[in-house]
Scaffold this motif. Structure first.
Motif, short mmCIF file in Angstrom:
data_model
loop_
_atom_site.label_atom_id
_atom_site.label_comp_id
_atom_site.label_asym_id
_atom_site.label_seq_id
_atom_site.Cartn_x
_atom_site.Cartn_y
_atom_site.Cartn_z
N GLY A 1 3.35 -2.59 13.00
CA GLY A 1 4.56 -1.88 12.58
C GLY A 1 4.16 -0.67 11.75
N ARG B 1 12.94 -4.91 5.03
CA ARG B 1 12.48 -6.27 5.31
C ARG B 1 11.10 -6.55 4.71
NH1 ARG B 1 14.61 -5.71 11.11
NH2 ARG B 1 12.79 -4.38 11.16
N THR C 1 0.84 -1.21 0.00
CA THR C 1 0.00 0.00 0.00
C THR C 1 0.87 1.25 0.00
OG1 THR C 1 -0.19 -0.13 2.41
CG2 THR C 1 -2.01 -1.05 1.12
N ASN C 2 2.06 1.17 0.61
CA ASN C 2 2.96 2.34 0.57
C ASN C 2 3.39 2.65 -0.86
OD1 ASN C 2 2.92 2.57 3.40
ND2 ASN C 2 5.08 3.11 3.46
N TRP D 1 7.32 -7.79 4.87
CA TRP D 1 6.30 -7.69 5.92
C TRP D 1 5.17 -8.65 5.59
CZ3 TRP D 1 5.91 -5.53 10.62
CH2 TRP D 1 4.64 -5.42 11.18
N TRP E 1 -3.81 -3.57 6.40
CA TRP E 1 -2.62 -3.00 5.74
C TRP E 1 -3.06 -1.70 5.09
CZ3 TRP E 1 -0.41 -6.47 8.37
CH2 TRP E 1 -0.81 -7.80 8.34
N MET E 2 -2.57 -0.59 5.62
CA MET E 2 -3.05 0.70 5.12
C MET E 2 -1.94 1.74 5.04
SD MET E 2 -5.09 2.04 8.55
CE MET E 2 -5.36 3.74 8.06
N ASP F 1 6.81 0.63 17.42
CA ASP F 1 6.17 -0.69 17.21
C ASP F 1 5.16 -0.93 18.33
OD1 ASP F 1 7.76 -1.27 15.07
OD2 ASP F 1 9.20 -2.45 16.21
N GLY G 1 3.87 -7.89 -1.47
CA GLY G 1 5.26 -7.43 -1.25
C GLY G 1 5.29 -6.38 -0.16
N GLY G 2 4.61 -6.67 0.95
CA GLY G 2 4.57 -5.71 2.06
C GLY G 2 5.99 -5.38 2.52
N ARG G 3 6.22 -4.10 2.78
CA ARG G 3 7.58 -3.67 3.14
C ARG G 3 7.66 -3.25 4.59
NH1 ARG G 3 8.88 0.81 0.84
NH2 ARG G 3 7.04 1.36 -0.40
N GLY G 4 8.68 -3.72 5.29
CA GLY G 4 8.95 -3.29 6.65
C GLY G 4 10.15 -2.36 6.66
N GLY H 1 2.65 4.21 6.49
CA GLY H 1 2.14 2.84 6.33
C GLY H 1 1.94 2.20 7.70
N ILE H 2 0.79 1.59 7.87
CA ILE H 2 0.47 0.94 9.15
C ILE H 2 0.07 -0.50 8.87
CG2 ILE H 2 -1.03 1.00 11.19
CD1 ILE H 2 -1.60 3.98 10.52
N GLY H 3 0.73 -1.42 9.53
CA GLY H 3 0.37 -2.84 9.38
C GLY H 3 -0.05 -3.38 10.73
N LYS I 1 5.07 -8.59 18.48
CA LYS I 1 4.65 -7.45 17.67
C LYS I 1 3.26 -7.65 17.07
CE LYS I 1 6.83 -4.61 14.09
NZ LYS I 1 8.16 -4.19 13.65
C1 BTN Z 1 8.07 -2.32 10.40
O1 BTN Z 1 9.09 -2.80 9.88
O2 BTN Z 1 7.81 -2.50 11.57
C2 BTN Z 1 7.11 -1.51 9.56
C3 BTN Z 1 6.08 -2.35 8.90
C4 BTN Z 1 5.07 -1.55 8.10
C5 BTN Z 1 4.09 -2.43 7.35
C6 BTN Z 1 3.01 -1.63 6.68
S1 BTN Z 1 1.71 -2.64 6.06
C7 BTN Z 1 1.04 -1.29 5.21
C8 BTN Z 1 2.20 -0.52 4.62
N1 BTN Z 1 2.59 -1.06 3.35
C9 BTN Z 1 3.80 -1.62 3.39
O3 BTN Z 1 4.36 -2.17 2.44
N2 BTN Z 1 4.33 -1.48 4.60
C10 BTN Z 1 3.45 -0.78 5.49
#
Ligand code: BTN
Length: 347
Positions: free
Chosen positions: A200, A136, A104-105, A138, A146-147, A190, A129-132, A218-220, A197
């Motif tokens: 994130g 990393r 979503t980011n 996610w 996931w927003m 966090d 492909g959620g990103r942390g 971005g909030i997961g 957790k």
């Molecule tokens: C972390 O590493 O703690 C941050 C994680 C953030 C995840 C959220 S999910 C919605 C948004 N889209 C992403 O790809 N990442 C953030």
């Protein structure tokens, strides 16, 4: 890259209006009445209802009277959050629901390039492909939230850290209110339950000179994910609200609660009012890090020591074994010595 075909174009404005009408009407709505209200044929109304059914809405057809909405899916559409949203917010005026997207980011960044306005929210059912943080992966299965929120009002760069600190407080308040679970904050932002957790936050900003001109927050949140559905790589370090005993949450209500809380805080930040200093006692009270022995990854090194305090700018003070106290303005508390974990794959 996000593919534009991922936009849920089945949810056209008229479908949204039809849905809104059903959400605000307890009685049966006749096809005739709907066709007159929306100035389309009864066949077109029937097709829109079919499309809503494909999204998971349930309608009961009442013989010779019309349709009644009898079931809603746990998805996040604009009419579904409006029921819970406070009036006149600048966040959430526009909301895009994507059944699946990579991140979503990433999608929000693309929307910014296309001129999306301040406060636009992107929510996905699932991310591939959620990103942390720190690049990393996610884990983002369909039962989470996931927003991303687009911020397009100027914020002084010196307050960059406050963007995520404020977000953590908004999410903390919302989860506590809706579940009553013992949620804590791990510095800087966090959210944990029983040292695992559940949320994130990843803020990505674009700056010009000393100003943040746009940001994507971005909030997961691991909302309704069952314990057994977490992959092996995060099983020990991540948990979810239902796994910790909450009833399954309505994701639209959770999104609305977060926006209700965050809107005022962001507006304060934009006005230069330092809202974090106002809510600092609340943040500190929820913070699990102060007093703990931790390892912190700063931009350049890993430091080990005891977290003795955090100040109103979000700077962490770490007492090293040498007796030296280091002030750390940004970094990440690592998993190994801190008995919490993260949704992050083990380092
Ligand atoms: C972390 O590493 O703690 C941050 C994680 C953030 C995840 C959220 S999910 C919605 C948004 N889209 C992403 O790809 N990442 C953030």
């Amino acid at each position: 890259m996000t593919n534009s075909s991922e936009v849920d174009d089945t949810v056209t404005p008229i479908r949204m209006q039809i849905l809104r009408k059903f959400l605000t009407t307890e009685t049966v709505l006749s096809g005739e009445e709907l066709s007159q209200t929306f100035r389309v044929s009864r066949t077109a109304i029937w097709k829109h209802i079919r499309e809503l059914e494909l999204l998971g809405f349930q309608f009961t057809s009442v013989h010779s009277k019309g349709y009644q909405l009898t079931g809603k899916p746990n998805i996040v559409l604009k009419p579904l959050i409006d029921v819970f949203l406070l009036p006149n917010l600048s966040l959430g005026k526009e909301l895009i629901w994507l059944p699946v997207t990579d991140s979503t980011n990433t999608f929000a960044q693309t929307l910014i390039q296309q001129g999306a306005s301040h406060g636009t929210v992107v929510v996905a059912g699932e991310q591939t492909g959620g990103r942390g943080r720190r690049g990393r992966f996610w884990f983002s299965s369909p039962d989470g939230l996931w927003m991303s929120i687009i911020i397009r009002k100027p914020i002084p760069l010196v307050h960059a850290a406050e963007l995520t600190l404020l977000t953590s407080v908004a999410v903390h308040r919302s989860i506590c209110k809706l579940t009553g679970l013992p949620v804590q904050i791990k510095w800087p932002n966090d959210l944990l339950i029983r040292w695992k957790k559940i949320c994130g936050i990843l803020a990505e900003v674009r700056t010009e000179a000393e100003t943040i001109v746009q940001a994507v927050i971005g909030i997961g949140i691991n909302v309704n994910i069952r314990r057994e559905d977490f992959p092996e790589s995060v099983k020990d370090t991540a948990t979810s609200l239902v796994a910790e005993g909450s009833a399954p949450l309505n994701k639209a209500q959770l999104v609305a609660n977060i926006l209700n809380e965050l809107d005022r805080l962001i507006e304060g930040l934009v006005r230069g009012e330092r809202p974090f200093s106002v809510i600092f006692p609340e943040w500190k009270n929820a913070c699990a890090t102060i007093g703990a022995k931790i390892r912190v990854q700063t931009g350049i090194e890993v430091l080990e020591g005891t977290a003795i305090d955090v100040n109103e700018s979000g700077t962490l003070f770490l007492l090293l074994s040498s007796g030296e106290v280091r002030a750390i303005s940004s970094g990440e508390v690592l998993l190994q010595t801190f008995s919490d974990g993260g949704q992050d794959e083990k380092d």
